[in-house]
Design an enzyme around this catalytic site. Structure first.
Site, short mmCIF file in Angstrom:
data_model
loop_
_atom_site.label_atom_id
_atom_site.label_comp_id
_atom_site.label_asym_id
_atom_site.label_seq_id
_atom_site.Cartn_x
_atom_site.Cartn_y
_atom_site.Cartn_z
N LYS A 1 0.85 -1.18 0.00
CA LYS A 1 0.00 0.00 0.00
C LYS A 1 0.89 1.23 0.00
O LYS A 1 1.69 1.44 0.91
CB LYS A 1 -0.90 0.00 1.23
CG LYS A 1 -1.77 1.25 1.33
CD LYS A 1 -2.79 1.14 2.45
CE LYS A 1 -3.61 2.41 2.56
NZ LYS A 1 -4.62 2.30 3.61
N LYS B 1 1.36 10.01 5.83
CA LYS B 1 1.43 8.59 6.18
C LYS B 1 2.70 7.91 5.68
O LYS B 1 2.77 6.69 5.58
CB LYS B 1 0.16 7.88 5.67
CG LYS B 1 -1.13 8.47 6.27
CD LYS B 1 -2.36 7.60 6.01
CE LYS B 1 -3.60 8.15 6.74
NZ LYS B 1 -4.75 7.25 6.66
N TYR C 1 -14.98 1.30 -7.15
CA TYR C 1 -16.27 1.99 -6.95
C TYR C 1 -17.14 1.86 -8.20
O TYR C 1 -18.31 2.19 -8.18
CB TYR C 1 -16.02 3.46 -6.59
CG TYR C 1 -15.16 3.56 -5.34
CD1 TYR C 1 -15.73 3.42 -4.08
CD2 TYR C 1 -13.77 3.73 -5.42
CE1 TYR C 1 -14.94 3.46 -2.93
CE2 TYR C 1 -12.98 3.77 -4.28
CZ TYR C 1 -13.57 3.64 -3.05
OH TYR C 1 -12.80 3.66 -1.92
N GLU D 1 7.33 -6.79 1.34
CA GLU D 1 6.11 -6.63 2.14
C GLU D 1 5.17 -7.83 1.93
O GLU D 1 4.63 -8.39 2.87
CB GLU D 1 5.35 -5.35 1.73
CG GLU D 1 5.87 -4.07 2.35
CD GLU D 1 5.46 -3.90 3.81
OE1 GLU D 1 4.78 -4.79 4.37
OE2 GLU D 1 5.84 -2.89 4.42
N LYS E 1 -2.13 -1.49 -3.89
CA LYS E 1 -2.97 -0.30 -3.85
C LYS E 1 -2.13 0.96 -3.90
O LYS E 1 -1.17 1.03 -3.15
CB LYS E 1 -3.76 -0.36 -2.54
CG LYS E 1 -4.57 0.86 -2.21
CD LYS E 1 -5.23 0.66 -0.87
CE LYS E 1 -6.00 1.92 -0.52
NZ LYS E 1 -6.58 1.84 0.79
N SER F 1 -10.08 5.71 -4.75
CA SER F 1 -11.02 6.81 -4.96
C SER F 1 -10.54 7.82 -6.00
O SER F 1 -11.32 8.25 -6.85
CB SER F 1 -11.27 7.51 -3.62
OG SER F 1 -10.06 7.96 -3.04
C1 PBG Z 1 -7.33 3.62 5.46
C2 PBG Z 1 -7.72 3.44 4.04
C3 PBG Z 1 -7.55 4.36 3.03
C4 PBG Z 1 -8.13 3.82 1.89
C5 PBG Z 1 -8.63 2.58 2.23
N1 PBG Z 1 -8.37 2.35 3.57
C6 PBG Z 1 -6.99 5.72 3.06
C7 PBG Z 1 -5.67 5.97 3.63
O1 PBG Z 1 -4.85 5.08 3.80
O2 PBG Z 1 -5.42 7.14 3.94
C8 PBG Z 1 -8.19 4.54 0.57
C9 PBG Z 1 -9.13 3.98 -0.43
C10 PBG Z 1 -9.45 4.89 -1.55
O3 PBG Z 1 -8.83 5.96 -1.75
O4 PBG Z 1 -10.38 4.55 -2.30
N2 PBG Z 1 -6.64 2.64 6.07
#
Ligand code: PBG
Length: 348
Positions: A211, A241, A337, A257, A272, A298
């Site tokens: 991620k 983050k 989505y 990972e 992701k 998203s």
């Molecule tokens: C949080 C989480 C996030 C997403 C899924 N779980 C955001 C982040 O890590 O800040 C993002 C998913 C998306 O943007 O559609 N653990």
């Protein structure tokens, strides 16, 4: 008829004359369908749902076509998912500020919004639909970090202890798959031991293994109402983050990972975002052989919707193409989505 062959003159040697014409198999729709190497089906899709504690659904401004749903709305969406042949939904709760705290205790409240939603959905659809729940603290902390924050640092091992409690509560509520998306070290093994310790060997772990710290999560944070939270985080000395999510510069690290998470007991792994990590999807799939999912996040969704809304691209075609290439890269399943829109179009 007899002299027809005689009218044929063979090309002179050396004359440019391609024997292989790749356009030949692109001539007709039936032939293109026949030779297609990748086929997207509703079974490839996972539908992420935002659930809030209100009675009515409410549109997410930054994600045209996506709503925050009441629990009842999420139950309805789940039944639609079954009808459309979508194998699973992933639930994301929109948590009221009153339920956010520095110790994220709402994350392991068995009466939390997400637990109520899981129970309601499971009651309605049983095991005909997979229910996937995020394991991370970001919905429950005022600063929006996925872990506990102290002294300007996101704590690892203390966070993992809370994540285990969260996973147990989600499993007890009836979710089939817990999906740690927090990127703390060692959490997959700890969650597996915690689940097995209460005889929940049946619950799967989908590890958000690779991620990345991505700008493409922006609209998601709007959906959760946590867009401003990272301002609070900045005041605590952890503005972003990057100390736990991966640097998009790295690929070998993604494989490490994944290998760690698999060794710790992950049943499936996630890459992701998807569209900016097609190379990673391919390498993970080849190297690890574990079911590999990808999350079209998203921002990827909203870019397509925004361009389509302006009439700049055909949104349906762009959505289909974006998902097809994620599958071509090697993804066994895709969180998107677009899931209901695409599943519907694939079935008609
Ligand atoms: C949080 C989480 C996030 C997403 C899924 N779980 C955001 C982040 O890590 O800040 C993002 C998913 C998306 O943007 O559609 N653990």
């Amino acid at each position: 008829m007899a002299d027809a062959p005689l009218s044929y003159s063979a090309p002179a040697a050396g004359q440019a004359f391609p024997a292989t014409r790749l356009r030949r198999t692109r001539q007709y729709a039936w032939l293109r369908r026949l030779v297609a190497e990748t086929v997207l089906t509703p079974s490839d899709l996972i539908w992420p749902l935002f659930v809030h504690g209100r009675e009515e659904s409410e549109p997410v401004a930054a994600m045209p076509g996506v709503d925050r749903l009441a629990v009842e709305g999420a139950v309805l969406a789940a039944t639609q998912a079954v009808e459309m042949g979508i194998p699973a939904v992933a639930l994301f709760p929109v948590v009221d500020a009153a339920h956010k705290s520095d110790d994220a205790r709402e994350a392991f409240n068995p009466e939390s919004l997400v637990c109520r939603a899981v129970r309601a959905i499971r009651r309605e659809v049983g095991d005909s639909l997979g229910i996937i729940c995020d394991v991370a603290l970001d919905p429950y902390t005022p600063h929006g970090h996925d872990g506990l924050v102290q002294g300007g640092r996101v704590l690892n091992d203390e966070t993992v202890a809370v994540l285990c409690r969260q996973a147990l509560v989600l499993a007890a509520a009836g979710c089939h798959v817990v999906a740690p998306s927090d990127m703390m070290d060692g959490r997959v093994g700890a969650i597996r031991r915690a689940l097995d310790g209460v005889q929940r060997q049946d619950v799967c772990i989908l590890a958000y293994a690779a991620k990345y710290a991505s700008a493409f999560y922006g609209p998601f944070r709007d959906a959760l109402g946590s867009a401003g939270a990272l301002g609070t985080a900045a005041a605590l000395g952890v503005a972003d983050k990057k100390t736990y999510q991966m640097d998009p510069a790295n690929a070998d690290e993604a494989l490490r990972e994944v290998a760690l998470d698999v060794a710790e007991g992950a049943d499936m792994v996630m890459v992701k975002p998807a569209g900016t990590a097609l190379d990673i999807i391919q390498r993970v799939k080849e190297a690890c052989g574990v079911p590999t999912l990808a999350y079209q996040v998203s921002g990827e969704y909203s870019m397509i919707q925004a361009a389509a809304g302006n009439g700049w691209i055909d949104g349906q075609k762009a959505a289909l193409e974006s998902l097809l290439v994620i599958k071509r890269a090697g993804a066994d399943g895709i969180l998107t989505y677009f899931a209901p829109q695409i599943a519907r179009s694939l079935r008609t």
